[in-house]
Design a protein around this motif. Structure first.
Motif, short mmCIF file in Angstrom:
data_model
loop_
_atom_site.label_atom_id
_atom_site.label_comp_id
_atom_site.label_asym_id
_atom_site.label_seq_id
_atom_site.Cartn_x
_atom_site.Cartn_y
_atom_site.Cartn_z
N LYS A 96 29.29 46.53 39.44
CA LYS A 96 30.70 46.70 38.85
C LYS A 96 31.96 46.60 39.96
O LYS A 96 33.32 46.13 39.74
CB LYS A 96 30.93 47.99 38.60
N LYS A 97 30.57 46.65 41.08
CA LYS A 97 31.19 46.90 42.36
C LYS A 97 31.94 44.75 42.91
O LYS A 97 32.86 44.90 43.02
CB LYS A 97 30.51 47.46 43.73
N MET A 98 30.98 44.23 42.59
CA MET A 98 31.05 42.84 42.61
C MET A 98 32.06 42.50 42.04
O MET A 98 32.45 41.58 42.30
CB MET A 98 29.14 41.84 42.42
N ALA A 99 32.42 43.06 40.15
CA ALA A 99 33.16 41.74 39.87
C ALA A 99 34.79 42.82 40.40
O ALA A 99 35.78 42.00 39.65
CB ALA A 99 32.90 43.03 38.24
N ALA A 100 34.94 43.62 40.73
CA ALA A 100 36.57 43.77 41.14
C ALA A 100 36.43 43.36 42.33
O ALA A 100 37.90 43.06 42.48
CB ALA A 100 35.64 45.50 41.14
N LYS A 101 35.75 42.57 43.02
CA LYS A 101 36.33 42.00 44.30
C LYS A 101 36.89 40.73 44.26
O LYS A 101 38.00 40.51 44.43
CB LYS A 101 34.58 41.46 44.80
N TYR A 102 36.62 40.21 42.87
CA TYR A 102 37.31 39.05 42.21
C TYR A 102 39.30 39.10 42.07
O TYR A 102 39.84 40.01 41.53
CB TYR A 102 37.03 38.62 40.62
N LYS A 103 39.52 38.71 42.51
CA LYS A 103 41.11 38.51 42.86
C LYS A 103 41.59 38.82 41.46
O LYS A 103 40.99 37.68 40.20
CB LYS A 103 41.47 37.42 44.23
N ARG A 104 43.32 38.81 41.12
CA ARG A 104 44.01 38.40 40.10
C ARG A 104 44.04 36.45 39.71
O ARG A 104 44.10 36.50 39.27
CB ARG A 104 45.11 38.86 39.87
N ASN A 105 44.20 35.96 41.11
CA ASN A 105 44.17 34.75 40.79
C ASN A 105 43.47 33.55 40.75
O ASN A 105 42.59 33.39 42.04
CB ASN A 105 45.60 33.47 41.74
N PHE A 106 42.13 33.36 39.54
CA PHE A 106 40.93 32.52 39.94
C PHE A 106 41.11 32.27 38.53
O PHE A 106 41.76 32.19 37.77
CB PHE A 106 39.80 33.99 40.17
N GLY A 107 40.47 30.74 38.51
CA GLY A 107 39.85 30.30 37.52
C GLY A 107 38.87 30.88 36.43
O GLY A 107 38.52 31.36 36.76
N LYS A 108 38.57 29.65 35.46
CA LYS A 108 37.80 30.07 34.41
C LYS A 108 36.33 30.09 34.15
O LYS A 108 35.80 31.30 34.16
CB LYS A 108 37.83 28.61 33.08
N GLU A 109 35.57 29.33 35.97
CA GLU A 109 34.80 29.87 36.14
C GLU A 109 34.08 30.88 36.52
O GLU A 109 33.34 32.00 36.40
CB GLU A 109 34.34 28.72 36.99
N GLU A 110 35.47 31.62 37.92
CA GLU A 110 35.24 32.78 38.55
C GLU A 110 35.72 33.80 37.06
O GLU A 110 34.58 34.96 37.14
CB GLU A 110 36.48 32.74 39.61
N ARG A 111 36.91 33.43 35.76
CA ARG A 111 36.72 34.43 35.09
C ARG A 111 35.28 34.54 34.13
O ARG A 111 35.28 35.82 34.22
CB ARG A 111 38.14 34.14 33.93
N GLU A 112 34.71 34.39 34.33
CA GLU A 112 33.26 33.87 32.64
C GLU A 112 31.90 34.53 34.09
O GLU A 112 32.22 35.30 33.58
CB GLU A 112 33.02 32.36 32.93
N GLN A 113 32.15 34.33 35.26
CA GLN A 113 31.52 35.23 36.04
C GLN A 113 31.63 36.07 36.29
O GLN A 113 30.89 37.73 36.17
CB GLN A 113 31.60 34.46 37.81
N ARG A 114 32.97 36.52 36.51
CA ARG A 114 33.63 38.38 36.26
C ARG A 114 33.08 38.74 35.58
O ARG A 114 33.11 40.11 35.33
CB ARG A 114 35.33 38.02 36.73
N LYS A 115 33.47 38.24 34.16
CA LYS A 115 32.52 38.83 32.94
C LYS A 115 31.69 39.19 32.29
O LYS A 115 31.22 40.09 32.12
CB LYS A 115 33.89 37.78 31.46
N LEU A 116 30.90 38.01 32.68
CA LEU A 116 29.34 38.27 33.08
C LEU A 116 28.95 39.32 33.30
O LEU A 116 28.03 40.24 33.53
CB LEU A 116 28.92 37.37 33.15
N MET A 117 29.60 39.44 34.29
CA MET A 117 28.86 40.83 36.26
C MET A 117 29.53 42.23 35.20
O MET A 117 28.62 43.59 35.12
CB MET A 117 29.72 40.56 36.83
N PHE A 118 30.60 42.10 34.84
CA PHE A 118 31.17 43.65 34.11
C PHE A 118 30.31 43.88 32.92
O PHE A 118 29.47 44.83 32.91
CB PHE A 118 32.48 43.89 33.77
N ALA A 119 29.66 42.69 31.67
CA ALA A 119 28.59 42.68 30.91
C ALA A 119 27.32 43.28 31.61
O ALA A 119 26.34 44.60 30.56
CB ALA A 119 28.52 41.63 30.12
N GLU A 120 26.87 43.42 32.45
CA GLU A 120 25.52 43.47 32.96
C GLU A 120 25.89 44.58 33.35
O GLU A 120 24.41 45.53 33.11
CB GLU A 120 25.40 42.59 34.13
N ALA A 121 26.98 44.85 34.04
CA ALA A 121 27.08 46.52 34.55
C ALA A 121 26.91 47.67 33.38
O ALA A 121 26.52 48.16 33.11
CB ALA A 121 28.34 46.66 35.27
#
Length: 649
Positions: free
Chosen positions: A295-320
């Motif tokens: 959850k902390k790792m996913a929250a570290k992503y900034k608002r302006n990020f690309g598709k790949e970072e968005r998918e990575q963030r989504k996966l992290m929230f899903a895993e959490a």
């Protein structure tokens, strides 16, 4: 239903009055005044911080000013730790529960992941908090009772409010004829009544009759027929006592409730502690930690990020989220495995909605101290039970009600009292094991229809059995010291409106010093080795405060201080002492006696002593009330009258 509509209305009136008093006492009162009234400590210093059971933070505080001043804080109270530091720009606070408090020291448990930074540098203070949760749970329980479609809840509800007759098995229908050799005749009769009851049974336990002993025996025998029962009471103190007594009898018990409100000796038997000892607990902690990390790792992503970072963030929230559900499932497995393998679950009435047992059903619920339990609170555990056993005494302290209108409307009448009136399901315990018969007899006549008997072991209970002391003050079981004609006028404390009587307090201390001197001469070692206990009681908090101050300042009382408790009548409920003094306080020409009109409260005071009872009061004021005139007549009949003039000068 009319009964429950009225109950909800009264409960709301009580809540509003409680909130109003809290607002006046805390919110609308300056900090300087709150400190004087003993409802705030400010400033306080942090003496130590530790992580304890249930992963709570425990902080020990000491107050810096108003040292040794009386206060209103008690173990189990909700409090707010606040800071007035200018670094914060505003007052910040966190809430916790008092686990220890004495004079100028307090220990508080905080259920937080981490303590705020301002605890380290802030100018700290502690306020009492208003407990809204209890009212919410009581209100919800009453509404569920009314709307329930569960046939058993409906049936039990109708029995308890008197619409249906309570049912009992015939003695021949019991698997065996149970009789416990260590119980007396009326105690065994009460146990038999419980084992036969299909809906409700009541143990009516006057002072010193072994109510708790009888209840523990009934629980043990019930467990021969049922796998698990729920044991409750209105207060944590009463629940802890029952837990200890059941454990001593070899019964497996899990104590449910906030660890901060559980007696330290019972922490190993608390549900939180049992969870922490479970073999799978380390795995549970790891899963939770991993979930937090994702959850902390996913929250570290900034608002302006690309598709790949968005998918990575989504996966992290899903895993959490996945790990969080795994943790929930594992915790449920651990809790269920623990609860399924214990014979008794203990909790307060309100504590029986604890998240771990909220939806758990029990074959029988035992409710102790039911004469002090508000009816709405009793319905909380009743909703999860097939039948109920009440234990208590409606001739002792009633529930504490803050609203005059709610009390007048009937909120003081407990479910315990109502069932006694409407159903023939109670058995009164008739042998008391506490008091000399002279101490017992007045309450026996006034409250128990003369049915109480003093056990052979206590019937002539005296401080000393020495023949040469039989005529001495030390061995006289009851004394009434009359202050009439002495000019000991009552006074009113300006801040609280409570009454006190300094002259009466002075006579009490003179008598006590004289008695303590005789005790020391008769048996010097007894005081040193803690074989003896004494209590000083008053119905008025102002008199309690005044007596404590006199006691602390008096050089002749230093040696007896460790084994002398000074408290209100409520503070002595359920307790006993070898010697008890009662300071009645009221002394006026109009015969006004205020709190003393609550004769049930006085019944408690008069039945705390084992071997000697000393009552100090003004017969001219007290005698204008019928109850106290009966008491004065009784005093004359046993030759226990003394005049305060003997201690004047």
């Amino acid at each position: 239903m009319q009964h429950f509509d009225k109950l909800l209305e009264l409960l709301n009136i009580e809540k509003e009055e409680d909130q109003r008093q809290y607002q006046n006492q805390m919110v609308l009162t300056p900090l300087s005044e709150r400190k004087k009234k003993g409802v705030s400590w400010y400033p306080v210093t942090v003496k130590s911080t530790e992580i304890g059971t249930g992963e709570n933070y425990y902080i020990s505080f000491e107050r810096v000013t108003e040292l040794r001043q009386n206060h209103s804080f008690q173990v189990g109270d909700m409090v707010s730790l606040f800071n007035n530091s200018s670094k914060q720009g505003k007052k910040s606070s966190i809430s916790g529960v008092i686990t220890y408090v004495k004079r100028d020291a307090m220990r508080v448990a905080f259920s937080v992941d981490e303590l705020p930074e301002w605890v380290e540098y802030g100018t700290l203070g502690i306020d009492l908090l208003f407990d809204a949760v209890t009212y919410k749970e009581m209100d919800a329980a009453v509404r569920k009772v009314v709307s329930s479609e569960d046939p058993r809840v409906i049936e039990l509800r109708d029995v308890l409010i008197g619409k249906k007759k309570a049912r009992f098995l015939d003695k021949s229908e019991l698997p065996d004829y149970y009789e416990v050799a260590t119980l007396n005749e009326s105690q065994n009769e009460a146990v038999q009544n419980i084992l036969r009851a299909q809906d409700v049974a009541i143990i009516h336990g006057p002072p010193g009759t072994g109510k708790t002993t009888t209840m523990v025996a009934a629980v043990k025998l019930t467990l021969q027929q049922e796998k698990q029962v729920l044991v409750t009471a209105p207060s944590n103190t009463a629940v802890d006592l029952l837990t200890k007594r059941l454990l001593a009898k070899g019964v497996s018990v899990i104590r449910v409730g906030n660890p901060a409100r559980v007696n330290e000796d019972l922490i190993p038997f608390s549900l939180e502690s049992q969870i922490a000892q479970h073999p799978d607990y380390k795995l549970l902690k790891k899963i939770r930690r991993d979930a937090d990390e994702y959850k902390k790792m996913a929250a570290k992503y900034k608002r302006n990020f690309g598709k790949e970072e968005r998918e990575q963030r989504k996966l992290m929230f899903a895993e959490a989220s996945k790990l969080k559900h795994e943790a929930y499932a594992l915790e449920k497995y651990i809790v269920d495995s623990l609860l399924n393998n214990t014979q008794v679950v203990t909790a307060t009435l309100v504590g029986s909605v604890n998240k771990f047992i909220r939806y758990r059903r029990f074959s029988t619920v035992f409710i102790d101290e039911a004469g002090q339990a508000l009816e709405p609170a009793c319905w909380i555990p009743l909703l999860k039970s097939e039948r109920v056993v009440f234990a208590g005494d409606h001739c002792q302290l009633p529930p504490t009600i803050k609203s005059f209108d709610a009390a007048k409307g009937g909120l003081t009448e407990t479910l315990f009292e109502q069932v006694i009136k409407k159903q023939a399901v109670d058995v009164m315990l008739k042998t008391q094991y506490r008091m000399h018969e002279h101490i017992m007899q007045f309450s026996n006549k006034e409250f128990y229809q003369g049915e109480l008997l003093a056990a052979d072991t206590v019937v002539n209970h005296r401080l000393f059995a020495h023949a040469d002391l039989q005529g001495e003050m030390i061995n006289q079981p009851v004394e009434f010291i009359d202050t009439a004609g002495c000019g000991f006028e009552e006074k009113t404390m300006a801040e609280t409106g409570s009454k006190y009587n300094p002259d009466e307090a002075g006579i009490l201390l003179k008598h006590w010093i004289q008695l303590a001197t005789q005790l020391q001469l008769a048996e010097p070692d007894m005081l040193k080795e803690g074989w003896f206990s004494a209590g000083i009681i008053s119905p008025y908090q102002a008199q309690v405060k005044h007596l404590k101050e006199l006691f602390a300042e008096h050089p002749d009382l230093t040696e007896v201080a460790p084994w002398t408790d000074i408290n209100s009548i409520d503070g002595f409920q359920g307790q006993e002492r070898d010697v008890v003094y009662i300071s009645m306080v009221r002394s006026n020409d109009k015969g006004k006696i205020g709190f003393l009109e609550d004769t049930r409260r006085m019944n408690v005071a008069l039945t705390r002593a084992r071997k000697k009872l000393v009552v100090i009061g003004d017969s001219g004021t007290l005698g204008q009330n019928a109850f106290y005139q009966h008491f004065l007549d009784y005093i004359d009949s046993i030759g226990a009258y003394r005049s305060a003039w003997e201690w004047m000068g």
